[in-house]
Design a protein around this motif. Structure first.
Motif, PDB file in Angstrom:
ATOM      1  N   THR A 176       0.782  -1.290   0.045  1.00  0.00           N
ATOM      2  CA  THR A 176       0.244   0.048  -0.161  1.00  0.00           C
ATOM      3  C   THR A 176       0.912   1.287  -0.008  1.00  0.00           C
ATOM      4  N   LYS A 177       0.786   1.961  -1.092  1.00  0.00           N
ATOM      5  CA  LYS A 177       1.501   3.172  -1.262  1.00  0.00           C
ATOM      6  C   LYS A 177       1.255   4.473  -0.322  1.00  0.00           C
ATOM      7  N   ALA A 178       2.162   5.133   0.028  1.00  0.00           N
ATOM      8  CA  ALA A 178       2.007   6.364   0.821  1.00  0.00           C
ATOM      9  C   ALA A 178       0.731   7.209  -0.024  1.00  0.00           C
ATOM     10  N   GLY A 179      -0.139   7.807   0.605  1.00  0.00           N
ATOM     11  CA  GLY A 179      -1.045   8.759  -0.167  1.00  0.00           C
ATOM     12  C   GLY A 179      -2.281   8.022  -0.213  1.00  0.00           C
ATOM     13  N   MET A 180      -2.551   6.426  -0.281  1.00  0.00           N
ATOM     14  CA  MET A 180      -3.604   6.047  -0.594  1.00  0.00           C
ATOM     15  C   MET A 180      -4.406   5.711   0.861  1.00  0.00           C
ATOM     16  N   GLU A 181      -5.798   5.482   0.801  1.00  0.00           N
ATOM     17  CA  GLU A 181      -6.503   5.315   1.919  1.00  0.00           C
ATOM     18  C   GLU A 181      -6.742   3.970   2.331  1.00  0.00           C
ATOM     19  N   LEU A 182      -6.986   3.662   3.446  1.00  0.00           N
ATOM     20  CA  LEU A 182      -7.032   2.352   4.197  1.00  0.00           C
ATOM     21  C   LEU A 182      -8.424   2.574   5.254  1.00  0.00           C
ATOM     22  N   ASP A 183      -9.007   1.380   5.318  1.00  0.00           N
ATOM     23  CA  ASP A 183     -10.148   1.230   6.377  1.00  0.00           C
ATOM     24  C   ASP A 183      -9.422   0.504   7.612  1.00  0.00           C
ATOM     25  N   VAL A 184      -9.673   1.378   8.723  1.00  0.00           N
ATOM     26  CA  VAL A 184      -9.024   1.007   9.809  1.00  0.00           C
ATOM     27  C   VAL A 184      -9.980   0.695  10.985  1.00  0.00           C
ATOM     28  N   LEU A 185      -9.970  -0.489  11.694  1.00  0.00           N
ATOM     29  CA  LEU A 185     -10.738  -0.707  12.846  1.00  0.00           C
ATOM     30  C   LEU A 185     -10.197  -0.141  14.140  1.00  0.00           C
ATOM     31  N   ILE A 186     -10.969   0.970  14.833  1.00  0.00           N
ATOM     32  CA  ILE A 186     -10.199   1.600  15.985  1.00  0.00           C
ATOM     33  C   ILE A 186     -10.978   1.012  17.217  1.00  0.00           C
ATOM     34  N   LYS A 187     -11.986   0.250  17.318  1.00  0.00           N
ATOM     35  CA  LYS A 187     -12.421  -0.147  18.527  1.00  0.00           C
ATOM     36  C   LYS A 187     -13.252  -1.421  18.393  1.00  0.00           C
ATOM     37  N   ASP A 188     -13.739  -2.046  19.408  1.00  0.00           N
ATOM     38  CA  ASP A 188     -14.311  -3.411  19.382  1.00  0.00           C
ATOM     39  C   ASP A 188     -13.545  -4.419  18.892  1.00  0.00           C
ATOM     40  N   ILE A 189     -14.006  -5.588  18.410  1.00  0.00           N
ATOM     41  CA  ILE A 189     -12.956  -6.735  18.335  1.00  0.00           C
ATOM     42  C   ILE A 189     -12.909  -6.953  16.575  1.00  0.00           C
ATOM     43  N   GLY A 190     -11.631  -7.352  16.544  1.00  0.00           N
ATOM     44  CA  GLY A 190     -11.257  -7.762  15.123  1.00  0.00           C
ATOM     45  C   GLY A 190     -10.055  -8.717  14.908  1.00  0.00           C
ATOM     46  N   LEU A 191      -9.517  -8.901  13.994  1.00  0.00           N
ATOM     47  CA  LEU A 191      -8.431  -9.859  13.695  1.00  0.00           C
ATOM     48  C   LEU A 191      -7.170  -9.018  13.527  1.00  0.00           C
ATOM     49  N   VAL A 192      -6.007  -9.389  14.187  1.00  0.00           N
ATOM     50  CA  VAL A 192      -4.560  -8.722  13.843  1.00  0.00           C
ATOM     51  C   VAL A 192      -3.735  -9.686  13.686  1.00  0.00           C
ATOM     52  N   GLU A 193      -2.747  -9.538  13.240  1.00  0.00           N
ATOM     53  CA  GLU A 193      -1.508 -10.676  12.823  1.00  0.00           C
ATOM     54  C   GLU A 193      -0.721 -10.631  14.124  1.00  0.00           C
ATOM     55  N   ALA A 194      -0.509 -11.901  14.771  1.00  0.00           N
ATOM     56  CA  ALA A 194       0.402 -12.085  15.780  1.00  0.00           C
ATOM     57  C   ALA A 194       1.861 -12.226  15.452  1.00  0.00           C
ATOM     58  N   GLY A 195       2.819 -11.425  16.345  1.00  0.00           N
ATOM     59  CA  GLY A 195       4.021 -11.623  15.903  1.00  0.00           C
ATOM     60  C   GLY A 195       4.832 -12.770  17.043  1.00  0.00           C
ATOM     61  N   GLU A 196       4.230 -13.436  17.607  1.00  0.00           N
ATOM     62  CA  GLU A 196       4.769 -14.480  18.403  1.00  0.00           C
ATOM     63  C   GLU A 196       3.462 -15.269  18.764  1.00  0.00           C
ATOM     64  N   ALA A 197       3.746 -16.456  19.759  1.00  0.00           N
ATOM     65  CA  ALA A 197       2.707 -17.283  20.346  1.00  0.00           C
ATOM     66  C   ALA A 197       1.810 -16.300  21.569  1.00  0.00           C
ATOM     67  N   ILE A 198       0.817 -16.395  21.256  1.00  0.00           N
ATOM     68  CA  ILE A 198      -0.098 -15.442  22.300  1.00  0.00           C
ATOM     69  C   ILE A 198      -1.183 -16.500  22.873  1.00  0.00           C
ATOM     70  N   ALA A 199      -1.442 -16.169  24.084  1.00  0.00           N
ATOM     71  CA  ALA A 199      -2.357 -16.893  24.873  1.00  0.00           C
ATOM     72  C   ALA A 199      -3.920 -16.279  24.835  1.00  0.00           C
ATOM     73  N   LYS A 200      -4.954 -16.795  25.013  1.00  0.00           N
ATOM     74  CA  LYS A 200      -6.083 -16.018  25.112  1.00  0.00           C
ATOM     75  C   LYS A 200      -6.277 -15.370  26.610  1.00  0.00           C
ATOM     76  N   GLY A 201      -6.372 -14.218  26.289  1.00  0.00           N
ATOM     77  CA  GLY A 201      -6.468 -13.279  27.883  1.00  0.00           C
ATOM     78  C   GLY A 201      -5.277 -12.459  27.811  1.00  0.00           C
ATOM     79  N   ASP A 202      -4.184 -12.751  27.032  1.00  0.00           N
ATOM     80  CA  ASP A 202      -2.866 -11.897  26.956  1.00  0.00           C
ATOM     81  C   ASP A 202      -3.176 -10.427  26.875  1.00  0.00           C
ATOM     82  N   LEU A 203      -2.642  -9.228  27.739  1.00  0.00           N
ATOM     83  CA  LEU A 203      -2.623  -7.994  27.140  1.00  0.00           C
ATOM     84  C   LEU A 203      -1.630  -7.821  26.097  1.00  0.00           C
TER      85      LEU A 203
END
Length: 141
Positions: free
Chosen positions: A70-97
Motif C-alpha cells: 500500500t503506497k503512501a497517499g492511499m486510503e485504508l479502512d482501520v478498525l479503531i474499537k471493538d473486536i477484530g483480527l490482527v496478525e500475531a508476532g509471536e505465540a499468544i494466549a487467550k487473555g494476554d494483554l
C-alpha cells in the motif's frame, strides 16, 4: 443548576475510520497502525508504542509478486474499537494483554508498553491471526 446541551457535538459511532497512509506498508491487512507526526497512518515507530487501530482491508494494494504494498497517499479502512483480527508476532494466549510491534503485529505487553488490547483467541506462532478486543488501556506496569 444549568443544563448542558451538546447540539453541535460530533459523535462518531462507527468502529472504523478511513484515513491516508503516510509511508508504504507491505501486506497491510490485519496490521496495527499508528499516526505519524503528520497525522498519517504508519506502522508503529517502535515495539510497544501506541497504535490507533488495525487495518481492515487493502483494496488499493499493489501486487509486487511476493506481497501487496500500500503506497503512501492511499486510503485504508482501520478498525479503531471493538473486536477484530490482527496478525500475531509471536505465540499468544487467550487473555494476554497485547501491544503493537514496529512490524504492525501484536505481541504480549511488557512493562512500559502501551496496551493496545486483549487477546480473545490464541495464536500458536507468529503470522497467525488472533482475535483482539481493542481497549487502548494505557501502559503496562
Amino acid at each position: 443548576m444549568s443544563q448542558k446541551q451538546y447540539l453541535t457535538a460530533f459523535i462518531h459511532n462507527s468502529a472504523s475510520i478511513r484515513d491516508v497512509v503516510g509511508a508504504d506498508i507491505t501486506d497491510a491487512p490485519h496490521k496495527a497502525v499508528a499516526y505519524n507526526e503528520d497525522g498519517k497512518l504508519v506502522l508503529p515507530a517502535a515495539d510497544g508504542d501506541p497504535a490507533v487501530g488495525v487495518v481492515l482491508s487493502d483494496a488499493a494494494g499493489y501486487d509486487t509478486g511476493a506481497a501487496l504494498v500500500t503506497k503512501a497517499g492511499m486510503e485504508l479502512d482501520v478498525l479503531i474499537k471493538d473486536i477484530g483480527l490482527v496478525e500475531a508476532g509471536e505465540a499468544i494466549a487467550k487473555g494476554d494483554l497485547l501491544t503493537a510491534s514496529a512490524a504492525g503485529t501484536v505481541q504480549k505487553a511488557v512493562s512500559g508498553n502501551f496496551i493496545f488490547g486483549v487477546a480473545m483467541t490464541a495464536a500458536q506462532e507468529a503470522g497467525e491471526l488472533v482475535q483482539i478486543q481493542i481497549t487502548k488501556s494505557g501502559y503496562q506496569k
